[in-house]
Design a protein around this motif. Structure first.
Motif, PDB file in Angstrom:
ATOM      1  N   ILE A 123       0.870  -1.186   0.000  1.00  0.00           N
ATOM      2  CA  ILE A 123       0.000   0.000   0.000  1.00  0.00           C
ATOM      3  C   ILE A 123       0.900   1.227   0.000  1.00  0.00           C
ATOM      4  O   ILE A 123       1.800   1.351   0.835  1.00  0.00           O
ATOM      5  CB  ILE A 123      -0.924   0.012   1.234  1.00  0.00           C
ATOM      6  CG1 ILE A 123      -1.827  -1.220   1.231  1.00  0.00           C
ATOM      7  CG2 ILE A 123      -1.748   1.288   1.273  1.00  0.00           C
ATOM      8  CD1 ILE A 123      -2.621  -1.386   2.504  1.00  0.00           C
ATOM      9  N   GLN A 175       2.315   4.732   0.732  1.00  0.00           N
ATOM     10  CA  GLN A 175       2.225   5.713   1.814  1.00  0.00           C
ATOM     11  C   GLN A 175       2.695   7.089   1.362  1.00  0.00           C
ATOM     12  O   GLN A 175       2.230   8.100   1.862  1.00  0.00           O
ATOM     13  CB  GLN A 175       3.066   5.264   3.012  1.00  0.00           C
ATOM     14  CG  GLN A 175       2.544   4.021   3.675  1.00  0.00           C
ATOM     15  CD  GLN A 175       1.193   4.255   4.325  1.00  0.00           C
ATOM     16  OE1 GLN A 175       0.994   5.248   5.018  1.00  0.00           O
ATOM     17  NE2 GLN A 175       0.268   3.365   4.081  1.00  0.00           N
ATOM     18  N   THR A 227       6.170   2.299   0.568  1.00  0.00           N
ATOM     19  CA  THR A 227       5.044   1.450   0.942  1.00  0.00           C
ATOM     20  C   THR A 227       4.881   1.406   2.457  1.00  0.00           C
ATOM     21  O   THR A 227       5.763   1.853   3.206  1.00  0.00           O
ATOM     22  CB  THR A 227       5.237   0.026   0.395  1.00  0.00           C
ATOM     23  OG1 THR A 227       6.425  -0.530   0.963  1.00  0.00           O
ATOM     24  CG2 THR A 227       5.350   0.040  -1.120  1.00  0.00           C
ATOM     25  N   ASP A 228       3.755   0.837   2.882  1.00  0.00           N
ATOM     26  CA  ASP A 228       3.462   0.770   4.307  1.00  0.00           C
ATOM     27  C   ASP A 228       4.400  -0.160   5.069  1.00  0.00           C
ATOM     28  O   ASP A 228       4.543  -0.047   6.285  1.00  0.00           O
ATOM     29  CB  ASP A 228       2.005   0.371   4.538  1.00  0.00           C
ATOM     30  CG  ASP A 228       1.681  -0.973   3.917  1.00  0.00           C
ATOM     31  OD1 ASP A 228       2.429  -1.440   3.043  1.00  0.00           O
ATOM     32  OD2 ASP A 228       0.646  -1.559   4.313  1.00  0.00           O
TER      33      ASP A 228
END
Length: 111
Positions: A72, A74, A87-88
């Motif tokens: 995901i 960020q 990314t997360d």
């Protein structure tokens, strides 16, 4: 009590003319105060508008870029001919403008 006309503590009469420079200075201070008040109101308005919009939406990724499974985004940044997605899970993914993944770096996550 002896009243002297040169006493500096006595207020001026209403019909006493102001010194021209003093009148200009008074107008200048009034205009400056007005500009400062308007500027402060504009700053407050801009802050309210910015926070009302949310400000946390990420820009859309180009269609050519596909993130790895389960990642995901960020943060997203772009340069001339490249994109970087954080990314997360703490990875920095570097893509070309064509969407080809050219590098992956694991970022240290704060505890």
């Amino acid at each position: 009590m002896d009243t002297d006309s040169s006493d500096t503590d006595t207020p001026l009469d209403d019909d006493h003319p102001d010194i021209p420079h003093l009148r200009f200075l008074r107008a200048l201070v009034t205009v400056l105060a007005g500009v400062m008040i308007v500027g402060l109101l504009v700053l407050i308005l801009l802050i309210v508008i910015r926070f009302r919009e949310g400000g946390t939406t990420l820009p859309a990724l180009p269609d050519a870029i596909t993130l790895p499974e389960g990642a995901i985004a960020q943060a997203i940044t772009a340069g001339p001919g490249w994109y970087m997605v954080v990314t997360d899970d703490g990875r920095a993914l570097v893509y070309t403008a064509d969407g080809e993944l050219t590098g992956t770096t694991q970022l240290p996550l704060p505890e």
